[in-house]
Design a protein around this motif. Structure first.
Motif, PDB file in Angstrom:
ATOM      1  N   ILE A 107     -21.021  -2.687  -1.358  1.00  0.00           N
ATOM      2  CA  ILE A 107     -20.135  -2.158  -0.299  1.00  0.00           C
ATOM      3  C   ILE A 107     -20.855  -1.000   0.376  1.00  0.00           C
ATOM      4  O   ILE A 107     -21.095   0.046  -0.250  1.00  0.00           O
ATOM      5  CB  ILE A 107     -18.791  -1.670  -0.877  1.00  0.00           C
ATOM      6  CG1 ILE A 107     -18.043  -2.822  -1.556  1.00  0.00           C
ATOM      7  CG2 ILE A 107     -17.917  -1.069   0.235  1.00  0.00           C
ATOM      8  CD1 ILE A 107     -16.727  -2.426  -2.193  1.00  0.00           C
ATOM      9  N   GLU A 108     -21.251  -1.220   1.620  1.00  0.00           N
ATOM     10  CA  GLU A 108     -21.948  -0.170   2.375  1.00  0.00           C
ATOM     11  C   GLU A 108     -20.968   0.970   2.691  1.00  0.00           C
ATOM     12  O   GLU A 108     -21.208   2.121   2.381  1.00  0.00           O
ATOM     13  CB  GLU A 108     -22.475  -0.748   3.706  1.00  0.00           C
ATOM     14  CG  GLU A 108     -23.637  -1.725   3.557  1.00  0.00           C
ATOM     15  CD  GLU A 108     -24.967  -0.996   3.335  1.00  0.00           C
ATOM     16  OE1 GLU A 108     -25.856  -1.583   2.707  1.00  0.00           O
ATOM     17  OE2 GLU A 108     -25.076   0.167   3.768  1.00  0.00           O
ATOM     18  N   GLU A 109     -19.914   0.587   3.373  1.00  0.00           N
ATOM     19  CA  GLU A 109     -18.939   1.588   3.791  1.00  0.00           C
ATOM     20  C   GLU A 109     -17.624   0.892   4.138  1.00  0.00           C
ATOM     21  O   GLU A 109     -17.576   0.088   5.065  1.00  0.00           O
ATOM     22  CB  GLU A 109     -19.451   2.322   5.033  1.00  0.00           C
ATOM     23  CG  GLU A 109     -18.705   3.593   5.403  1.00  0.00           C
ATOM     24  CD  GLU A 109     -19.346   4.868   4.850  1.00  0.00           C
ATOM     25  OE1 GLU A 109     -20.502   4.823   4.423  1.00  0.00           O
ATOM     26  OE2 GLU A 109     -18.667   5.901   4.846  1.00  0.00           O
ATOM     27  N   SER A 110     -16.611   1.136   3.373  1.00  0.00           N
ATOM     28  CA  SER A 110     -15.275   0.678   3.784  1.00  0.00           C
ATOM     29  C   SER A 110     -14.295   1.772   3.397  1.00  0.00           C
ATOM     30  O   SER A 110     -14.587   2.578   2.515  1.00  0.00           O
ATOM     31  CB  SER A 110     -14.905  -0.650   3.105  1.00  0.00           C
ATOM     32  OG  SER A 110     -14.460  -0.420   1.791  1.00  0.00           O
ATOM     33  N   SER A 111     -13.191   1.801   4.075  1.00  0.00           N
ATOM     34  CA  SER A 111     -12.274   2.891   3.772  1.00  0.00           C
ATOM     35  C   SER A 111     -10.826   2.457   3.884  1.00  0.00           C
ATOM     36  O   SER A 111     -10.492   1.526   4.621  1.00  0.00           O
ATOM     37  CB  SER A 111     -12.519   4.079   4.695  1.00  0.00           C
ATOM     38  OG  SER A 111     -12.139   3.755   6.019  1.00  0.00           O
ATOM     39  N   PHE A 112     -10.032   3.128   3.102  1.00  0.00           N
ATOM     40  CA  PHE A 112      -8.575   3.017   3.214  1.00  0.00           C
ATOM     41  C   PHE A 112      -8.094   4.403   3.616  1.00  0.00           C
ATOM     42  O   PHE A 112      -8.209   5.355   2.841  1.00  0.00           O
ATOM     43  CB  PHE A 112      -7.972   2.602   1.860  1.00  0.00           C
ATOM     44  CG  PHE A 112      -6.464   2.540   1.859  1.00  0.00           C
ATOM     45  CD1 PHE A 112      -5.703   3.620   1.413  1.00  0.00           C
ATOM     46  CD2 PHE A 112      -5.802   1.410   2.313  1.00  0.00           C
ATOM     47  CE1 PHE A 112      -4.321   3.566   1.407  1.00  0.00           C
ATOM     48  CE2 PHE A 112      -4.411   1.356   2.317  1.00  0.00           C
ATOM     49  CZ  PHE A 112      -3.676   2.429   1.862  1.00  0.00           C
ATOM     50  N   ASN A 113      -7.651   4.541   4.838  1.00  0.00           N
ATOM     51  CA  ASN A 113      -7.201   5.873   5.249  1.00  0.00           C
ATOM     52  C   ASN A 113      -5.953   5.745   6.108  1.00  0.00           C
ATOM     53  O   ASN A 113      -5.514   4.646   6.426  1.00  0.00           O
ATOM     54  CB  ASN A 113      -8.304   6.626   5.988  1.00  0.00           C
ATOM     55  CG  ASN A 113      -8.733   5.909   7.261  1.00  0.00           C
ATOM     56  OD1 ASN A 113      -7.918   5.327   7.962  1.00  0.00           O
ATOM     57  ND2 ASN A 113     -10.015   5.945   7.547  1.00  0.00           N
ATOM     58  N   GLY A 114      -5.410   6.898   6.462  1.00  0.00           N
ATOM     59  CA  GLY A 114      -4.234   6.907   7.346  1.00  0.00           C
ATOM     60  C   GLY A 114      -2.917   7.039   6.621  1.00  0.00           C
ATOM     61  O   GLY A 114      -1.862   6.846   7.232  1.00  0.00           O
ATOM     62  N   LEU A 115      -2.968   7.387   5.317  1.00  0.00           N
ATOM     63  CA  LEU A 115      -1.687   7.603   4.625  1.00  0.00           C
ATOM     64  C   LEU A 115      -0.875   8.672   5.342  1.00  0.00           C
ATOM     65  O   LEU A 115       0.338   8.526   5.558  1.00  0.00           O
ATOM     66  CB  LEU A 115      -1.932   8.019   3.170  1.00  0.00           C
ATOM     67  CG  LEU A 115      -2.418   6.922   2.214  1.00  0.00           C
ATOM     68  CD1 LEU A 115      -2.805   7.541   0.876  1.00  0.00           C
ATOM     69  CD2 LEU A 115      -1.352   5.878   2.009  1.00  0.00           C
ATOM     70  N   GLY A 116      -1.564   9.744   5.712  1.00  0.00           N
ATOM     71  CA  GLY A 116      -0.875  10.851   6.363  1.00  0.00           C
ATOM     72  C   GLY A 116      -0.329  10.452   7.719  1.00  0.00           C
ATOM     73  O   GLY A 116       0.818  10.756   8.057  1.00  0.00           O
ATOM     74  N   VAL A 117      -1.144   9.741   8.506  1.00  0.00           N
ATOM     75  CA  VAL A 117      -0.704   9.332   9.846  1.00  0.00           C
ATOM     76  C   VAL A 117       0.485   8.382   9.745  1.00  0.00           C
ATOM     77  O   VAL A 117       1.424   8.467  10.541  1.00  0.00           O
ATOM     78  CB  VAL A 117      -1.877   8.684  10.613  1.00  0.00           C
ATOM     79  CG1 VAL A 117      -1.395   8.080  11.916  1.00  0.00           C
ATOM     80  CG2 VAL A 117      -2.951   9.721  10.892  1.00  0.00           C
ATOM     81  N   MET A 118       0.428   7.494   8.754  1.00  0.00           N
ATOM     82  CA  MET A 118       1.577   6.595   8.562  1.00  0.00           C
ATOM     83  C   MET A 118       2.832   7.393   8.237  1.00  0.00           C
ATOM     84  O   MET A 118       3.923   7.063   8.689  1.00  0.00           O
ATOM     85  CB  MET A 118       1.293   5.605   7.426  1.00  0.00           C
ATOM     86  CG  MET A 118       0.249   4.553   7.767  1.00  0.00           C
ATOM     87  SD  MET A 118       0.630   3.652   9.273  1.00  0.00           S
ATOM     88  CE  MET A 118       2.118   2.820   8.814  1.00  0.00           C
ATOM     89  N   ALA A 119       2.668   8.455   7.444  1.00  0.00           N
ATOM     90  CA  ALA A 119       3.815   9.323   7.129  1.00  0.00           C
ATOM     91  C   ALA A 119       4.325  10.012   8.388  1.00  0.00           C
ATOM     92  O   ALA A 119       5.531  10.196   8.557  1.00  0.00           O
ATOM     93  CB  ALA A 119       3.419  10.361   6.083  1.00  0.00           C
TER      94      ALA A 119
END
Lengths: 249, 286
Positions: free
Chosen positions: A48-60
């Motif tokens: 895995i070069e680069e993958s991300s799970f983000n945006g928890l805060g934005v979803m909130a």
């Protein structure tokens, strides 16, 4: 003077708390899905070069915007039924939003910390807006103090978003006819687009503002809190002389 | 201490729902709030309940402004409309009432739900018209508030349930004297409960008296048409009808003896109300 502030606050905290708990559970499931896929891939030797799970805060933030938009009228109606003045009900709601928001912000950091701990050094990152904007290092595993700063930043965003949603809902509640609601909903984006076009035409440079926002999470948090305060005030001004109409039977 | 309306007016755009209403509702009495459709009854109650701001005038509850926490803590309005969230079940609504109303009698509410056959697991929105009314009047009967207003509480109720409600209302009033304001179109049914009647006509208060006084103010005189014609010559006739050779007329009750052959009978509250409304309509046209 007797008020029903604390009974209203306790009721609202419970109701909003159940809602955000459900939201958090959904976010946890989504992160679990990401982690599961990543770990299976790594297990099979995938690099895995680069993958991300983000945006928890934005979803909130979106969640609280929708809560403000959809829930504030129901709260005020319930208050009107049970003899809670609009001022008291709105105040209790805001405090409940801040309380549940703080709880959710911390709970989301728990998810982020767990994800970062599990996927450390793997290329699959779990991160949030605070880390993206202010730390600019996807590989960093946050310290407890940084998690706390991220939680505070998200909480400010949630309060700003709730204020915007509630203000919009209360302003639209003044409109007795559907055509006024449609007109305002069309006018708002047109106005925003128009202001942006005007800014481009006048060669207004917004970069100093964005530079200020990105200079420190305190600046960003302050901006969202100020937005929440302004929209909260707008919501109150809209509410003061409003006819609290019943819901559909 | 009382509820006081001082020069209260309410406008919706160009339409005027209430015009300079001044009224005093004392503690521990049962009031009837009567009026035709669109007279302003619900508007008056919604202003009292803080749901609508008045356009002019002042409303106080035991001296405190109607929109204040102190006033709202003493008033409970049972309206026709739904102020509960769409997804709220009856059971949860009772729990909410217990949370918000310090004097709410939760056990009594549960018992009354059983007595009326109300399914507490149903959503408020899913209740029929009749059971929606039952749900709201149970809240009113158990609220524990100093001033409880019922706006068309028996809407959609069958005769048995209406009778049950009136009986429970009197029991509740006897057990805990408080002020009850009953806004209803079923005047004949509720007349015996009412100590005072407030009558609205096109946004104005046209009568606010003990019901005994109202019943005694007018009377119905009937007799042969020839005798009636002579008797009514110098009288202000509010309404009259003829059936065959008999004529019946409604006039002010001056208490004087009638000529032989004529009979006087008091008007009940509903007849008084209808006659008054007809008179007021004629005045407005004139």
């Amino acid at each position: 003077m007797k008020t029903k502030f604390w009974p209203a606050f306790r009721w609202q905290t419970r109701e909003y708390g159940l809602g955000v708990a459900t939201f958090w559970a959904v976010m946890a499931l989504l992160e679990l899905a990401f982690l599961t896929v990543s770990m299976v891939a790594l297990d099979r030797g995938v690099q895995i070069e680069e993958s991300s799970f983000n945006g928890l805060g934005v979803m909130a933030w979106f969640c609280y915007f929708v809560l403000g938009l959809a829930q504030v009228r129901a709260d005020l109606r319930l208050g009107a039924q049970f003899g809670v003045t609009r001022r008291t009900m709105l105040g209790a709601t805001w405090l409940a939003v801040a309380t549940t928001g703080a709880g959710l912000a911390l709970a989301l950091e728990v998810l982020t910390a767990l994800g970062q701990g599990i996927m450390r050094d793997s290329g699959a990152h779990v991160l949030d807006m605070y880390q993206v904007l202010y730390l600019q290092d996807s590989w960093l595993v946050l310290s407890p103090v940084q998690h706390l700063a991220s939680a505070v930043f998200n909480l400010c965003g949630m309060l700003g978003a709730f204020g915007a949603g509630a203000a919009l809902s209360l302003v639209l509640w003044h409109c007795a006819r559907v055509r006024w609601v449609v007109l305002i909903c069309l006018a708002l984006p047109a106005l925003m687009g128009g202001l942006i076009s005007l800014g481009v035409w006048l060669r207004v440079d917004p970069s100093p503002f964005f530079a200020w926002m990105l200079a420190s999470p305190l600046n960003g948090g302050f901006f969202f809190l100020a937005a929440g305060a302004l929209t909260g005030l707008a919501g109150w001004l809209a509410l003061r002389r409003l006819n609290i109409r019943p819901g559909a039977i | 201490m009382a509820i006081e309306f001082e020069g209260v007016s309410k406008r919706y755009g160009r339409a005027q729902a209430l015009k300079e209403v001044s009224l005093r509702l004392e503690k521990e009495r049962i009031y009837g709030l009567l009026g035709e459709n669109g007279a302003g009854k619900s508007t008056l109650l919604n202003i009292l309940g803080g749901r609508l701001p008045q356009s002019e005038g002042r409303v106080t509850v035991d001296g405190a402004p109607a929109g204040s926490d102190e006033a709202q803590g003493k008033v409970f309005i049972v309206g026709e409309s739904n102020y509960f969230p769409e997804d709220m079940k009856v059971k949860k609504a009772f729990r909410a009432a217990g949370a918000f109303l310090p004097g709410f009698e939760s056990e009594k509410a549960a018992a009354l739900a059983g007595e009326f056959g109300l399914d507490v697991k149903k959503r408020v929105k899913a209740l029929s018209t009749g059971y929606g009314s039952i749900f709201r009047l149970i809240l009113g009967l158990c609220s524990g508030a100093d001033y409880v207003a019922f706006d068309e509480p028996v809407l959609g109720l069958d005769a048995r349930h209406r009778d049950l409600f009136y009986r429970l209302l009197m029991e509740s009033y006897a057990a805990r004297p408080h002020t009850v304001i009953l806004s209803t179109h079923l005047i004949a049914e509720a007349a015996n409960l009412l100590e005072e009647a407030v009558i609205l006509h096109r946004g104005r208060v046209v009568a606010c008296e003990p019901t005994e006084n109202l019943r005694g103010a007018l009377c119905s005189v009937s007799g042969p048409a020839r005798l009636m014609e002579e008797f009514l010559r110098d009288k202000q006739v509010l309404s009259q009808r003829a059936v065959g050779g008999l004529r019946t007329a409604c006039i002010q009750n001056d208490g004087k003896p009638l000529p032989p052959g004529l009979e006087r009978s008091p008007l009940d509250l509903q007849e008084y109300f209808i006659t008054l409304m007809e008179e007021k309509d004629k005045e407005d046209v004139g």
